[in-house]
Every structure is written in structure tokens, then in C-alpha cells.
Write a protein that holds these residues in place. Structure first.
Motif, PDB file in Angstrom:
ATOM      1  N   ALA A   2      43.034  47.893  34.630  1.00 24.68           N
ATOM      2  CA  ALA A   2      42.994  47.097  35.861  1.00 24.68           C
ATOM      3  C   ALA A   2      42.943  47.999  37.081  1.00 24.68           C
ATOM      4  O   ALA A   2      42.243  47.706  38.062  1.00 24.68           O
ATOM      5  CB  ALA A   2      44.222  46.183  35.921  1.00 24.68           C
ATOM      6  N   LEU A   3      43.678  49.102  37.033  1.00 26.91           N
ATOM      7  CA  LEU A   3      43.681  50.045  38.148  1.00 26.91           C
ATOM      8  C   LEU A   3      42.310  50.700  38.307  1.00 26.91           C
ATOM      9  O   LEU A   3      41.830  50.910  39.440  1.00 26.91           O
ATOM     10  CB  LEU A   3      44.749  51.117  37.900  1.00 26.91           C
ATOM     11  CG  LEU A   3      45.120  52.009  39.082  1.00 26.91           C
ATOM     12  CD1 LEU A   3      45.763  51.176  40.196  1.00 26.91           C
ATOM     13  CD2 LEU A   3      46.078  53.095  38.623  1.00 26.91           C
ATOM     14  N   TYR A   4      41.663  50.990  37.188  1.00 28.59           N
ATOM     15  CA  TYR A   4      40.346  51.645  37.232  1.00 28.59           C
ATOM     16  C   TYR A   4      39.273  50.694  37.758  1.00 28.59           C
ATOM     17  O   TYR A   4      38.473  51.059  38.629  1.00 28.59           O
ATOM     18  CB  TYR A   4      39.983  52.146  35.836  1.00 28.59           C
ATOM     19  CG  TYR A   4      38.602  52.742  35.744  1.00 28.59           C
ATOM     20  CD1 TYR A   4      38.338  54.000  36.280  1.00 28.59           C
ATOM     21  CD2 TYR A   4      37.570  52.038  35.128  1.00 28.59           C
ATOM     22  CE1 TYR A   4      37.074  54.551  36.205  1.00 28.59           C
ATOM     23  CE2 TYR A   4      36.297  52.581  35.056  1.00 28.59           C
ATOM     24  CZ  TYR A   4      36.048  53.834  35.592  1.00 28.59           C
ATOM     25  OH  TYR A   4      34.788  54.375  35.520  1.00 28.59           O
ATOM     26  N   LEU A   5      39.242  49.467  37.244  1.00 28.30           N
ATOM     27  CA  LEU A   5      38.219  48.501  37.661  1.00 28.30           C
ATOM     28  C   LEU A   5      38.557  47.841  38.988  1.00 28.30           C
ATOM     29  O   LEU A   5      37.667  47.433  39.741  1.00 28.30           O
ATOM     30  CB  LEU A   5      38.025  47.439  36.570  1.00 28.30           C
ATOM     31  CG  LEU A   5      37.497  47.971  35.228  1.00 28.30           C
ATOM     32  CD1 LEU A   5      37.439  46.847  34.206  1.00 28.30           C
ATOM     33  CD2 LEU A   5      36.113  48.613  35.404  1.00 28.30           C
ATOM     34  N   ASP A   6      39.863  47.672  39.241  1.00 29.13           N
ATOM     35  CA  ASP A   6      40.368  47.130  40.510  1.00 29.13           C
ATOM     36  C   ASP A   6      39.651  45.834  40.909  1.00 29.13           C
ATOM     37  O   ASP A   6      39.146  45.707  42.029  1.00 29.13           O
ATOM     38  CB  ASP A   6      40.208  48.175  41.623  1.00 29.13           C
ATOM     39  CG  ASP A   6      41.072  47.804  42.837  1.00 29.13           C
ATOM     40  OD1 ASP A   6      42.043  47.041  42.650  1.00 29.13           O
ATOM     41  OD2 ASP A   6      40.752  48.263  43.938  1.00 29.13           O
ATOM     42  N   SER A   7      39.661  44.875  39.970  1.00 30.63           N
ATOM     43  CA  SER A   7      39.088  43.567  40.274  1.00 30.63           C
ATOM     44  C   SER A   7      40.167  42.504  40.119  1.00 30.63           C
ATOM     45  O   SER A   7      41.163  42.681  39.389  1.00 30.63           O
ATOM     46  CB  SER A   7      37.916  43.251  39.330  1.00 30.63           C
ATOM     47  OG  SER A   7      38.386  43.054  38.006  1.00 30.63           O
ATOM     48  N   PHE A   8      39.937  41.391  40.821  1.00 28.04           N
ATOM     49  CA  PHE A   8      40.912  40.295  40.757  1.00 28.04           C
ATOM     50  C   PHE A   8      41.098  39.819  39.315  1.00 28.04           C
ATOM     51  O   PHE A   8      42.221  39.567  38.867  1.00 28.04           O
ATOM     52  CB  PHE A   8      40.445  39.141  41.649  1.00 28.04           C
ATOM     53  CG  PHE A   8      41.340  37.932  41.578  1.00 28.04           C
ATOM     54  CD1 PHE A   8      42.545  37.916  42.251  1.00 28.04           C
ATOM     55  CD2 PHE A   8      40.974  36.814  40.827  1.00 28.04           C
ATOM     56  CE1 PHE A   8      43.377  36.805  42.185  1.00 28.04           C
ATOM     57  CE2 PHE A   8      41.795  35.707  40.757  1.00 28.04           C
ATOM     58  CZ  PHE A   8      42.998  35.699  41.443  1.00 28.04           C
ATOM     59  N   ALA A   9      39.994  39.684  38.573  1.00 27.78           N
ATOM     60  CA  ALA A   9      40.057  39.190  37.198  1.00 27.78           C
ATOM     61  C   ALA A   9      40.888  40.123  36.314  1.00 27.78           C
ATOM     62  O   ALA A   9      41.676  39.669  35.471  1.00 27.78           O
ATOM     63  CB  ALA A   9      38.657  39.036  36.634  1.00 27.78           C
ATOM     64  N   MET A  10      40.718  41.434  36.506  1.00 24.51           N
ATOM     65  CA  MET A  10      41.455  42.376  35.676  1.00 24.51           C
ATOM     66  C   MET A  10      42.943  42.379  36.012  1.00 24.51           C
ATOM     67  O   MET A  10      43.797  42.486  35.118  1.00 24.51           O
ATOM     68  CB  MET A  10      40.881  43.782  35.831  1.00 24.51           C
ATOM     69  CG  MET A  10      39.511  43.963  35.179  1.00 24.51           C
ATOM     70  SD  MET A  10      39.507  43.500  33.421  1.00 24.51           S
ATOM     71  CE  MET A  10      40.758  44.591  32.761  1.00 24.51           C
TER      72      MET A  10
END
Length: 229
Positions: A52-60
Motif C-alpha cells: 500500500a505504501l509503494y502504490l499509495d492508492s486509496f484502494a490499496m
């Protein structure tokens, strides 16, 4: 044989032996759970957090929160679901506490009542009751799930959802009678009646089989009063 006292002289609580076994087993189970499942859940949560930290998107981040919450809830539920052999001791402690409550009116009426009497050879006597007139009783408490009945002096428990799963308590009668004999030998005062107190679905309510009596817990106080009259 020791009296039903702690080292400091205070009376032992009903169900203390069973509760000690339950708590000891529960601690061991939780240690294993923390070592194995806890580490795996933390690894999954850490991996999801890194993603989640790497992609940093709301969904993640939503997925991370969902997984973290689900893992925490699952872990919290599982820590209170030990194996059946551990739960057995917890059920036993509860049943002995119910028996103690049933005996309270008799104590107020002058009966002598003791709980959790430790034996030198190991094990314990759940309860001892003596009427003001001197009649004595050893009480063994059983907390049972399923349909309970006495067949030819044998306590039989049939599981409600699987009638082919039947538990026969073959040594129970011998064990309770032996504990009554121990008290008879080691405490002067006359014959000791052996009683099994059942908390569960016991439709027969009262059964006498030779020198052993089986009682539903709700029948206990009334039956003891009858014996003492």
C-alpha cells in the motif's frame, strides 16, 4: 489428604483445581498461537502495508485496513477458542461453581461445606457436605453437553447432532466411590454417601444405582435436605 484451604489458611474456591488446569492450558495454547499464527498474520499485514505504501492508492490503503482489521479480529477470536480438552476444564470449573451456589442455602442452615479438597495421591474431591445431624456426602460435579442418562449404573452422554457419538463414563462410579472411601477412612464420622451432580440435559433427574446417586444440579439441595431429615 489436605483440607480445602490455601497455604494462607483461606478456604479454596469451588472449581479451583479445574480452573487452574484450564488457565494453565489456556496460557500454553495462547503461547503457541502467538508463536505460529501471530507471526504469520504480522507478516501478511506488513507485506500489505509495504504494498500500500509503494502504490499509495486509496484502494490499496482500504485493502490494507480491511486485511489488518480482519486479521486482528480473527486472532482475537481464536485466542479464546482453545482445543476441547482445555475447554473441558473451563466447563468443569463452571459446573463446580454452580454446585457451590446450590449448596449455599444449606450452609446458611448450618451444613458444613468444603470445596476442592486436594488428595495426597493427586486429584481432588470437588465438594464435601455434612448435615447438622452428621450425615456426610462426597459430591462430584460433571458438566456435560448432549443428552445425559444413567444406564445400568453407567453415565452415558449422547451428542444431540450425532447420536452415534456416545461417551460412556466408565470409571466415574469407581472414582467417586473411592473418594468417598478415602474420606470415610481419613475423617472419623461415619458413612460417606457418593453423589454425582450433573449440569446438563439430564431428564432422569434422580437415579440411585447401588451405592452411587446421580442428581441433576437443580435437585441437589432438595435431595440433601431429604437425606438429612
Amino acid at each position: 489428604m489436605e483440607g480445602s484451604l490455601y497455604a494462607d489458611g483461606s478456604p479454596r474456591r469451588p472449581g479451583q483445581y479445574a480452573n487452574d488446569r484450564y488457565q494453565r492450558g489456556l496460557r500454553s495454547f495462547r503461547r503457541r498461537l502467538y508463536r505460529h499464527l501471530g507471526i504469520r498474520l504480522l507478516a501478511v499485514a506488513a507485506g500489505e502495508f509495504a504494498l500500500a505504501l509503494y502504490l499509495d492508492s486509496f484502494a490499496m490503503w482500504m485493502a490494507f485496513a480491511f486485511i489488518l482489521g480482519g486479521a486482528a479480529a480473527s486472532f482475537w477470536i481464536l485466542r479464546d477458542l482453545p482445543p476441547e480438552h482445555i475447554r473441558h476444564w473451563g466447563d468443569g470449573a463452571w459446573g463446580e461453581q454452580q454446585t457451590a451456589k446450590a449448596l449455599e442455602p444449606l450452609e446458611l442452615a448450618g451444613w458444613r461445606v468444603e470445596h476442592d479438597i486436594e488428595l495426597d495421591r493427586g486429584g481432588n474431591i470437588d465438594h464435601f457436605a455434612q448435615s447438622p445431624s452428621g450425615k456426610r456426602f462426597v459430591l462430584e460435579t460433571k458438566t456435560l453437553n448432549g443428552e445425559v442418562k444413567v444406564e445400568n449404573g453407567l453415565l452415558v452422554c449422547t451428542q444431540v447432532d450425532d447420536h452415534e457419538q456416545v461417551y460412556r463414563h466408565r470409571r466415574l462410579g469407581y472414582t467417586v466411590l473411592e473418594r468417598a472411601r478415602i474420606l470415610y477412612r481419613e475423617r472419623a464420622g461415619g458413612w460417606v454417601q457418593a453423589v454425582v451432580v450433573i449440569w446438563g440435559d439430564f431428564a432422569q433427574r434422580r437415579v440411585q444405582s447401588g451405592r452411587l446417586v446421580f442428581l441433576h444440579g437443580d435437585e441437589l439441595a432438595g435431595w440433601l435436605r431429604e437425606q438429612a431429615s
